[in-house]
Structure formats: C-alpha cells, structure tokens
Design a protein around this motif. Structure first.
Motif, mmCIF file in Angstrom:
data_model
loop_
_atom_site.group_PDB
_atom_site.id
_atom_site.type_symbol
_atom_site.label_atom_id
_atom_site.label_comp_id
_atom_site.label_asym_id
_atom_site.label_seq_id
_atom_site.Cartn_x
_atom_site.Cartn_y
_atom_site.Cartn_z
ATOM 1 N N PHE A 249 14.229 28.894 65.609
ATOM 2 C CA PHE A 249 15.593 28.670 66.566
ATOM 3 C C PHE A 249 15.502 27.270 67.182
ATOM 4 O O PHE A 249 14.613 26.912 67.708
ATOM 5 C CB PHE A 249 15.549 29.672 67.766
ATOM 6 C CG PHE A 249 15.635 31.155 67.335
ATOM 7 C CD1 PHE A 249 16.773 31.919 67.081
ATOM 8 C CD2 PHE A 249 14.460 31.901 67.082
ATOM 9 C CE1 PHE A 249 16.787 33.051 66.552
ATOM 10 C CE2 PHE A 249 14.518 33.281 66.477
ATOM 11 C CZ PHE A 249 15.539 33.847 66.456
ATOM 12 N N ILE A 250 16.662 26.766 66.764
ATOM 13 C CA ILE A 250 16.703 25.062 67.338
ATOM 14 C C ILE A 250 18.191 24.989 67.917
ATOM 15 O O ILE A 250 19.136 25.111 67.168
ATOM 16 C CB ILE A 250 16.367 24.183 66.230
ATOM 17 C CG1 ILE A 250 15.464 24.563 65.500
ATOM 18 C CG2 ILE A 250 16.544 22.799 66.842
ATOM 19 C CD1 ILE A 250 14.966 23.684 64.112
ATOM 20 N N MET B 118 6.960 46.849 78.175
ATOM 21 C CA MET B 118 7.182 45.385 78.032
ATOM 22 C C MET B 118 6.156 44.954 76.735
ATOM 23 O O MET B 118 5.130 45.805 76.450
ATOM 24 C CB MET B 118 6.323 44.738 79.263
ATOM 25 C CG MET B 118 7.371 44.819 80.450
ATOM 26 S SD MET B 118 8.946 44.040 80.408
ATOM 27 C CE MET B 118 9.624 44.693 82.010
ATOM 28 N N ALA B 119 6.542 44.035 76.205
ATOM 29 C CA ALA B 119 5.922 43.633 74.885
ATOM 30 C C ALA B 119 5.674 42.204 74.835
ATOM 31 O O ALA B 119 6.717 41.306 75.476
ATOM 32 C CB ALA B 119 6.569 44.095 73.703
ATOM 33 N N LEU B 120 4.850 41.583 74.127
ATOM 34 C CA LEU B 120 4.776 39.787 73.911
ATOM 35 C C LEU B 120 5.827 39.468 73.145
ATOM 36 O O LEU B 120 5.888 40.115 71.879
ATOM 37 C CB LEU B 120 3.467 39.743 73.719
ATOM 38 C CG LEU B 120 3.113 38.430 73.316
ATOM 39 C CD1 LEU B 120 3.013 37.538 74.721
ATOM 40 C CD2 LEU B 120 1.763 37.961 72.438
ATOM 41 N N GLY B 121 6.740 38.590 73.545
ATOM 42 C CA GLY B 121 8.034 38.254 72.410
ATOM 43 C C GLY B 121 7.234 37.018 71.854
ATOM 44 O O GLY B 121 6.558 36.074 72.220
ATOM 45 N N ARG B 122 7.452 36.714 70.428
ATOM 46 C CA ARG B 122 7.211 35.461 69.674
ATOM 47 C C ARG B 122 8.297 35.100 68.746
ATOM 48 O O ARG B 122 8.872 35.853 68.217
ATOM 49 C CB ARG B 122 6.082 35.799 68.719
ATOM 50 C CG ARG B 122 5.395 34.861 68.137
ATOM 51 C CD ARG B 122 4.136 35.262 67.108
ATOM 52 N NE ARG B 122 3.254 35.394 68.094
ATOM 53 C CZ ARG B 122 2.639 36.587 68.405
ATOM 54 N NH1 ARG B 122 2.986 37.729 68.085
ATOM 55 N NH2 ARG B 122 1.611 36.514 69.146
ATOM 56 N N THR B 123 8.506 33.798 68.914
ATOM 57 C CA THR B 123 9.612 33.155 68.051
ATOM 58 C C THR B 123 8.857 31.921 67.643
ATOM 59 O O THR B 123 7.927 31.331 67.975
ATOM 60 C CB THR B 123 10.771 33.049 68.884
ATOM 61 O OG1 THR B 123 10.769 32.089 70.051
ATOM 62 C CG2 THR B 123 11.598 34.199 69.146
ATOM 63 N N TYR B 124 9.915 30.810 66.843
ATOM 64 C CA TYR B 124 9.312 29.900 66.325
ATOM 65 C C TYR B 124 10.414 28.789 66.564
ATOM 66 O O TYR B 124 11.457 28.942 66.476
ATOM 67 C CB TYR B 124 9.029 30.206 64.945
ATOM 68 C CG TYR B 124 7.983 30.874 64.501
ATOM 69 C CD1 TYR B 124 6.592 30.579 64.557
ATOM 70 C CD2 TYR B 124 8.359 32.167 64.336
ATOM 71 C CE1 TYR B 124 5.715 31.376 64.489
ATOM 72 C CE2 TYR B 124 7.254 33.071 64.074
ATOM 73 C CZ TYR B 124 5.794 32.687 64.161
ATOM 74 O OH TYR B 124 4.743 33.781 63.736
ATOM 75 N N VAL C 6 18.138 29.407 62.759
ATOM 76 C CA VAL C 6 19.440 29.500 63.632
ATOM 77 C C VAL C 6 19.516 28.351 64.274
ATOM 78 O O VAL C 6 18.613 27.811 64.882
ATOM 79 C CB VAL C 6 19.243 30.815 64.591
ATOM 80 C CG1 VAL C 6 20.375 30.758 65.470
ATOM 81 C CG2 VAL C 6 19.138 32.220 63.722
ATOM 82 N N VAL C 7 20.883 27.724 64.366
ATOM 83 C CA VAL C 7 21.253 26.632 65.168
ATOM 84 C C VAL C 7 22.496 26.831 65.599
ATOM 85 O O VAL C 7 23.295 27.844 65.360
ATOM 86 C CB VAL C 7 21.184 25.336 64.165
ATOM 87 C CG1 VAL C 7 20.035 25.122 63.558
ATOM 88 C CG2 VAL C 7 22.446 25.581 62.925
#
Length: 513
Positions: A104-105, A1-7, A136-137
C-alpha cells in the motif's frame, strides 16, 4: 484483537526497500505510537489516519495503537506510509480481512480520500523486484504505477472503497462520498517540443560540432561573444538525440517521479530531458542534497539527456568541479548525516561561456575593455581537469551579414537527427561486444587495443601528445571524436582527415596549451 500486518516501500534515493508494517491494539489508555525511525511527516500521520478512518465510517479503536515499521533501522520519510499503517490498524481490529502480500502506497486526506505521492514509479519498481507485484495506490497515481512491467496495480479514490474490497462491513462505510478528480492529471504527458536547428543562421562549424556531439554523446564547450548563437545551439541539441530505449525511459521517468514532476504521471518519458539551471544555483540544486536524505539535483534530472550551463564561468567553481565525478562514472553518490543516496547522472554536459567578463575579447569590430589579467581570471574559473573531460571545445564567432541573409537555407532538426540515429546504430553494432553504446564511453584500453588505428592515421595526434599539446586523456577523447566523425561519414575506421577534424574540435584546448 489480532496483529495486523501490511507492506509498503521506503525510498532511499532511487532504491526502494520493502517495509513490513505491524499494528497492535493494546488494553491500555488511548494512544497512537509509530515506531521505526519515522520522520516528521510520518509522525503526523497519526492524526490524518484517525480523521480519515472516522470520516470513512470505520473509526479506529480508542485503545493504545502501536505501529511498527520494519526494518526499524531504516529511516522512513514521507506520507506514503499513511495507507499501509491504516490498513494494518484496521486488520488488527478485525475490521478487514488479511491483506496478504499487498503493498500500500498512498497519502490520506482527512476526509478519507487517497492522495498521490511522489516517487510512485521507483517504489512500484522496487516492490515488483522484491517479489511483491500486488500494489494499491491512489487513483491519481494509477497511470504512473501501471508503467512498471509485471505490476498488478489497483487505484482507489477513497479509503471506504478500499476497505469494502478488503471485507469491511458496507453498512458502516461512507460509500456515498465521491471526491472530485482535481488531483488527477489528464493533460498531455511528456512530449517535449525542442526548437528547430534550422532557426540557427550560418554557424556551419558550430552546427557540425553539435551534430558530432549528438552522434557520439560527447560533452561540448562553446565560447564566443554575446549574440553569436551559443544558447540557441545548445537548446537544439536535445532535438537531435534519438528517443530513449525502454530501460533508459524507465530510469528517467523514475527520477522525474521522485522529483514530483508532472511529466512522469501518464506515460514513460521517451525524449531526452533538458536541464538549464541558472548560474546562481547552489551545489545542492545542481548536484543534489538538501536536509535529511539527499534529493536529486539538475544533474540527475538531466540523466540520459542534456545539462546546459549557460555563462559557465559565473557558476561557483566548487559546483563545476563537483560535476567531474558524474562525467566519468555516470552516477552521483551523495553523503549526508541522515544517509547516503545514489542517483544516475549520465548526461551530456554543454557549457557556454563568454571569452571575458565584457564578452568582447573575440569577434570582429569588438573592443574589449578587460585587462589580460581579468580575462585569464575569468576563464580560469573553468578548471583544467573539468575542461579536459569536455571532448568538443569550439570557438563560436558572430554571424556575418551574408550568413544572416541566408536564413531558411539550413538543414532542419529532422534531417540532422536521421544522420545522428544512423551513426548511433553503427556505434552500437561495433561496441555492443564490449557492453558499450556510444563512442564517448569507450575507454582508452579499447581505443589503443581492439580499436587501435594505424600509425599513419594517428601521426598528427602522436606529435601533439609528444609536444604536450594534449594530455593522455585528451588523446583518447580525440580518438573518440574521430570515430564519431567516421560513423557520420559511414566509414568503417577513421582516417587521418577524421583525426585532424577531431583535433580541430578541441581547438580551444590546443590554443590554451
């Protein structure tokens, strides 16, 4: 498992802030927790995300999932965070590769499709300005998001296709699902067809006042009996205004996008907007507000255009007086318990009013049934400070039979609009050194300083100020009108006749004094 990060992007008014979305998968019992001041719609995203991921062929882990939206002190609202949270969780489970600085929106449907959200244009603008150009929309938001210069936007219809592009195993994905395109708007974008001023029979003085108002971006009050043509004139003002510039178009389109209006979904709005709220509208509907973070009202939707208040004395007085702030500053700052939002509101105000409750206090052959007290009380709903901010105050009389019989002889909108455009160019050449665009924006210190007129030209104006017929603010507004009249006549500076005409355009204020 890893830490996921997005914006993603959180909107507060028209201002957008980059939100970092972290996701962690623990080793405890199944749960899904979203931290960071989410509202109700964002809290509901947990079930939308689970169903969308399952139906896309990439079900979420059955262990405890924690999503944290940073900064935690900033309120997050709306369903536009669905996709960012989903991608962060998938990254935490190593189902996709790192997403980098991609924003991401989008909202997610239960079947895995990406749905459009409101406010995509200001969100993309904020993302690019913050240094996050890759966005990304949903496919239905792609055309609108691509309006922002410098943005690298990708549109997707389904979560499965998006996950595939970010390294998910294609054998597991539901790639055969292709949703319909009902949510996409392929219709005509935003070209507003305003009625032609040639439809107005007679009313030479009112037509001239409308031209002056358009040329200098002046506020306008029309009073007169019913049927005199006040509404017809006001509805034709937007057609006389020049097209919006690039920056103005971006501002107007961003507001319409935030309000969810379809006119902003394909291309930039190039024509000035026109708002005509009913007199029963509340303060929140006109000024803005509502529960939670404040939403824009009609005054902000009319930014760079026209706000028309028909039957103005019928509005609540507190609603009318609330317009005094944006008339001076061009901005509305709305404070609520959930936060503060600032919206641009630089509009032209057009007021139309009957002279009394029955509407027959003026005009030939009309017998008014109202008492003097009723008349004063009715028109007193328009406060003095509000009227003092309205440059042009004109009495509109009924059209005579001779004028009515000359229908079709008047100038059309295109002819008048050309003169307005030429006058705007003259103003810009003169005022750009001061950082201004139109005569209505010129402060008194410049009118009485660098643009000071000779005493011979302002004599009648000086006497009106001495007698108390005009206030100091009214004095400056007459000067602004005189400059606009001179610009329409292609004169370098106003003369005494221009000052006299400008003073006549405030005849209602003079008569009331």
């Amino acid at each position: 498992m890893a830490l996921g990060r997005t914006y993603s992007i959180a909107l507060v008014g028209l201002n957008g802030y980059v939100v970092e979305v972290e996701a962690d998968i623990g080793q405890t019992l199944p749960a899904f927790i979203i931290l960071g001041l989410p509202d109700a719609s964002l809290n509901e995203a947990k079930e939308r995300i689970r169903s969308a991921a399952k139906n896309s062929g990439i079900p979420l882990s059955r262990r405890k999932i924690t999503a944290n939206l940073i900064p935690a002190s900033l309120p997050k609202r709306g369903s536009g965070f669905d996709l960012a949270v989903t991608m962060a969780v998938l990254r935490a489970a190593n189902d996709i590769r790192p997403t980098g600085r991609t924003v991401f929106i989008a909202e997610l449907g239960l079947d895995g499709r990406l749905r459009p959200v409101r406010g995509i244009l200001p969100a993309v603008m904020a993302s690019v300005q913050a240094g996050y150009p890759e966005i990304v929309v949903a496919q239905a938001n792609l055309a609108e998001a691509s309006l922002v210069p410098g943005a690298v936007v990708r549109g997707y219809r389904t979560l499965a296709r998006l996950a595939l592009d970010f390294g998910a195993d294609p054998q597991d994905l539901a790639l055969d699902f292709e949703p319909d395109d009902e949510e996409e708007d392929d219709g005509p974008a935003n070209i507003l067809a305003f009625p032609d001023i040639a439809d107005v029979s007679g009313q030479a003085d009112a037509r001239h006042a409308l031209e002056v108002a358009a040329a200098g971006a002046h506020h306008l009050l029309l009073t007169g009996p019913p049927g005199a043509g006040k509404t017809m004139l006001a509805e034709r003002l937007p057609g006389l205004l020049p097209d919006l510039g690039d920056q103005e178009s971006m501002e107007v389109t961003a507001i319409h996008s935030l309000c969810g209006l379809p006119s902003s979904s394909v291309q930039l709005l190039r024509r000035p907007p026109f708002e005509n709220p009913h007199h029963s509208a509340t303060a929140a509907a006109i000024i803005g507000g509502g529960s939670g973070l404040p939403r824009p009202g009609a005054a902000s939707r009319a930014h760079r255009g026209v706000l028309f208040l028909d039957e103005a004395p019928e509005y609540e007085r507190r609603v009318l007086d609330a317009l005094r702030q944006p008339l001076e500053s061009g901005e509305l700052v709305i404070h609520r318990s959930a936060g503060t939002a600032a919206y641009p509101a630089r509009f032209q105000l057009v007021l139309a009013a009957n002279p009394c409750p029955c509407g027959k206090a003026s005009g030939k052959g009309l017998e008014c049934t109202c008492t003097p007290v009723m008349r004063r009380r009715y028109f007193a709903r328009l406060s003095g400070p509000l009227l003092d901010r309205v440059d042009i105050q004109l009495q509109v009389e009924r059209v005579s039979l001779a004028e009515f019989g000359q229908a079709g002889a008047e100038e059309d909108t295109a002819s008048v609009a050309r003169r307005v455009r030429d006058a705007r160019c003259r103003q810009l050449d003169r005022l750009q050194v001061f950082g201004l665009e139109t005569n209505s924006q010129v402060p008194g210190r410049i009118l009485r300083g660098e643009l000071r007129l000779a005493p011979a030209a302002t004599g009648i104006l000086d006497r009106s100020l001495e007698r108390g017929v005009l206030t100091a603010r009214g004095y400056d507004r007459v000067l602004r009108l005189a400059w606009t009249i001179a610009d329409l006549a292609h004169r370098d500076t106003p003369d005494a006749n221009d000052i006299g005409q400008a003073l006549g355009l405030r005849q209602s204020a003079v008569a009331a004094a």
